[in-house]
Design a protein around this motif. Structure first.
Motif, short mmCIF file in Angstrom:
data_model
loop_
_atom_site.label_atom_id
_atom_site.label_comp_id
_atom_site.label_asym_id
_atom_site.label_seq_id
_atom_site.Cartn_x
_atom_site.Cartn_y
_atom_site.Cartn_z
N LEU A 1 0.15 -5.35 -105.86
CA LEU A 1 -0.71 -5.35 -104.85
C LEU A 1 -0.74 -6.44 -103.99
N THR A 2 -0.97 -7.85 -104.42
CA THR A 2 -1.35 -9.03 -104.03
C THR A 2 0.04 -9.51 -103.57
N THR A 3 1.01 -9.34 -104.15
CA THR A 3 2.28 -9.74 -103.65
C THR A 3 2.60 -9.00 -102.41
N ALA A 4 2.32 -7.80 -101.96
CA ALA A 4 2.67 -7.06 -100.98
C ALA A 4 1.44 -7.64 -99.72
N VAL A 5 0.31 -7.83 -100.27
CA VAL A 5 -0.74 -8.40 -99.26
C VAL A 5 -0.25 -9.43 -98.79
N ALA A 6 0.35 -10.57 -99.50
CA ALA A 6 0.71 -11.79 -99.02
C ALA A 6 1.87 -11.72 -98.32
N TRP A 7 2.96 -10.95 -98.45
CA TRP A 7 4.01 -10.67 -97.53
C TRP A 7 3.79 -10.26 -96.29
N VAL A 8 2.61 -9.22 -96.09
CA VAL A 8 2.11 -8.72 -94.91
C VAL A 8 1.33 -9.85 -93.97
N CYS A 9 0.25 -10.46 -94.76
CA CYS A 9 -0.58 -11.32 -94.01
C CYS A 9 -0.74 -12.77 -94.46
N GLY A 10 0.13 -13.09 -95.43
CA GLY A 10 -0.12 -14.55 -96.01
C GLY A 10 0.10 -15.59 -95.05
N PRO A 11 1.19 -15.43 -94.26
CA PRO A 11 1.73 -16.70 -93.24
C PRO A 11 0.40 -16.70 -92.16
N TRP A 12 0.04 -15.60 -91.72
CA TRP A 12 -1.05 -15.73 -90.83
C TRP A 12 -2.60 -16.42 -91.50
N LEU B 1 19.54 -24.71 -103.73
CA LEU B 1 19.21 -23.96 -102.85
C LEU B 1 18.13 -24.62 -101.93
N ALA B 2 17.56 -23.77 -101.00
CA ALA B 2 16.56 -24.61 -100.16
C ALA B 2 15.47 -25.10 -100.98
N PRO B 3 14.62 -26.27 -100.92
CA PRO B 3 13.72 -26.59 -101.66
C PRO B 3 12.75 -25.92 -102.00
N PHE B 4 12.02 -25.38 -101.04
CA PHE B 4 10.73 -24.37 -101.15
C PHE B 4 11.28 -23.20 -101.95
N LEU B 5 12.69 -22.64 -101.53
CA LEU B 5 12.97 -21.49 -102.33
C LEU B 5 13.37 -21.69 -103.97
N ARG B 6 13.92 -22.98 -104.25
CA ARG B 6 14.01 -23.41 -105.51
C ARG B 6 12.97 -23.21 -106.49
N PHE C 1 -4.96 -23.45 -92.55
CA PHE C 1 -4.56 -24.76 -92.56
C PHE C 1 -3.67 -25.58 -91.55
N GLY C 2 -3.27 -24.23 -90.38
CA GLY C 2 -2.36 -24.46 -89.58
C GLY C 2 -1.14 -24.93 -89.97
N ASP C 3 -0.55 -24.52 -91.16
CA ASP C 3 0.89 -24.72 -91.46
C ASP C 3 1.63 -23.54 -91.36
N GLU C 4 3.10 -23.63 -91.57
CA GLU C 4 4.00 -22.53 -91.18
C GLU C 4 4.53 -22.03 -92.60
N LEU C 5 4.50 -20.98 -92.97
CA LEU C 5 5.23 -20.54 -94.27
C LEU C 5 5.62 -19.18 -93.85
N THR C 6 6.90 -18.62 -94.38
CA THR C 6 7.59 -17.37 -94.22
C THR C 6 6.79 -16.32 -95.03
N ARG C 7 7.19 -15.22 -94.57
CA ARG C 7 6.70 -14.11 -95.57
C ARG C 7 7.34 -13.99 -96.92
N ASN C 8 8.56 -14.39 -97.10
CA ASN C 8 9.10 -14.45 -98.39
C ASN C 8 8.45 -15.58 -99.07
N ASP C 9 8.12 -16.85 -98.44
CA ASP C 9 7.61 -18.03 -99.13
C ASP C 9 6.18 -17.39 -99.70
#
Length: 434
Positions: free
Chosen positions: A326-337, A400-405, A343-351
């Motif tokens: 459940l929390t993984t799904a919630v993080a994908w939907v609204c985590g970046p927002w 791979l990309a640093p964050f993804l690794r 914090f004013g930072d930008e992260l993707t939904r996948n992150d």
């Protein structure tokens, strides 16, 4: 306006949900949860007041001290609580006292603390002085806080093992409240010495331990003796497991800083940490389950109630897996927002989804590892953490990309650790009931 019949039906559904949740979680979880919530809010207040009183430079030093106390305290002294809680619960289920357990654990804890003090003194000229901005008063605060942490873990072990979960919640309430009151008094008095704010951490830990232990006389009852040989090996294995847990919990930002190099800039580790803080909020509340689960499982194991043990383990594992999904799904939907707003930072939904999945997987792994500890197989719980660290090292080395690794490394770590811990728990359970 709602129909009265519909209102009654909704109320009945809510009551059924509360009843099922109460029967699903180990006894005492809800009490401890409220203590944790207060402690978390008080911690935010403490850091906010200290930040305003000390300014950027002083607050930076205090932040390092805060991290060292919590990482070192949990990593080094959490095994004291776990083994004392297990042994106390087992003895309580058999109707015998745990005073010898506390005495032996305190002696071993004192020896461990002495080694820590020697290590800190040796590390001071080798780089610890720079980490603490050449402030000897912060070194003194660190030593005192770690000593208070060790004592508090012993008290929490006895209280948890005796299933006095209201008293356990009171510990968190007093610890957070005392720290907040002390920092408010210091700020109101115009104190700007960072050492005083660091000392407040140690004083709060001692005050909370005393408050949790004081109402009960005797705090522990006499019982059959226990030798160092009975307690020492378990504490050693738990120490390795605790350090493994601390590694998996905290390695993310450090790994990003290492693998990113100059590719993402100096603030990459901070951005990654902020994403972890949001995605892993459930891990904070999982402390309530963790604190009550071990004594509950150890009590069932001590009573020889293998069916009850198995049922509780299955229920907790299923519940944690559901929360993780459940929390993984919630993080994908609204985590970046949320990260952007807070914090004013930008992260993707996948992150955010991967970070949440790693946090949920860590909760699952801890649930399984605690089952092994409750069955008095602390040595086996180490293998799960070894598998986790190995999997992380393998995946983070991929191109791979640093964050993804790092994110995939954390997910692989908790997945491998959960599989190993779960397999060992299933095997040991089947072996023990023969």
């Amino acid at each position: 306006m709602l129909n009265p019949g519909r209102t009654a039906a909704i109320g009945q559904l809510l009551n059924q949900f509360r009843w099922r949740l109460k029967n699903l979680l180990p006894l005492g979880t809800s009490s401890i949860l409220w203590g944790l919530v207060f402690n978390g809010l008080a911690t935010y207040g403490y850091l906010a007041v200290a930040g305003r009183a000390l300014g950027d430079d002083g607050y930076g030093s205090l932040a390092v001290l805060w991290a060292l106390v919590n990482i070192g305290g949990f990593g080094l002294f959490q095994p004291l609580e776990q083994e004392v809680a297990r042994a106390t619960a087992e003895r309580a289920s058999q109707g015998v006292g745990s005073a010898p357990v506390l005495r032996r654990a305190a002696e071993l804890g004192a020896a461990q603390f002495l080694l820590v003090v020697i290590g800190l003194a040796a590390a001071w000229p080798l780089g610890l002085d720079g980490l603490l901005d050449d402030r000897p008063e912060l070194l003194a605060a660190l030593v005192l806080a770690l000593g208070g942490f060790a004592g508090a873990q012993l008290v929490r072990g006895v209280v948890g093992g005796r299933r006095l979960f209201g008293r356990y919640a009171w510990y968190f309430t007093v610890e957070g409240g005392a720290r907040l009151v002390l920092v408010a008094v210091l700020a109101a008095a115009g104190v700007a010495a960072v050492g005083a704010y660091g000392l407040a951490i140690a004083v709060a830990l001692v005050a909370a331990a005393v408050a949790a232990a004081a109402p009960d006389r005797p705090f522990v009852s006499p019982g059959p003796p226990i030798s160092y040989r009975d307690l020492g090996p378990s504490l050693a294995f738990l120490l390795v497991a605790s350090l493994g847990e601390a590694f998996v919990l905290n390695v993310g930002p450090v790994a990003v800083d290492i693998v990113a190099g100059d590719e993402l800039g100096a603030d990459a580790a901070g951005v990654f940490l902020n994403g972890m803080l949001i995605a892993r909020v459930p891990l904070f509340f999982f402390q309530a389950v963790k604190a009550s689960l071990l004594p509950s499982l150890a009590t069932l194991a001590g009573q020889g109630d293998r069916v009850g043990f198995r049922n509780m383990q299955i229920k907790i594992t299923a519940a944690v897996a559901a929360v993780a999904g459940l929390t993984t799904a919630v993080a994908w939907v609204c985590g970046p927002w949320v990260v952007r707003v807070v914090f004013g930072d930008e992260l993707t939904r996948n992150d955010m989804a991967l970070l949440a999945a790693s946090g949920g997987g860590l909760m699952l792994m801890l649930s399984l590892a605690l089952g092994l500890v409750a069955l008095d197989h602390s040595r086996l719980s180490v293998f799960g953490w070894i598998a986790a660290i190995t999997a992380f090292a393998v995946v983070v080395s991929l191109d791979l990309a640093p964050f993804l690794r790092v994110e995939l490394g954390l997910v692989a770590a908790v997945a491998a650790g959960s599989l190993v811990a779960g397999g060992l728990l299933r095997h040991q359970y089947a072996t023990d009931i023969r």
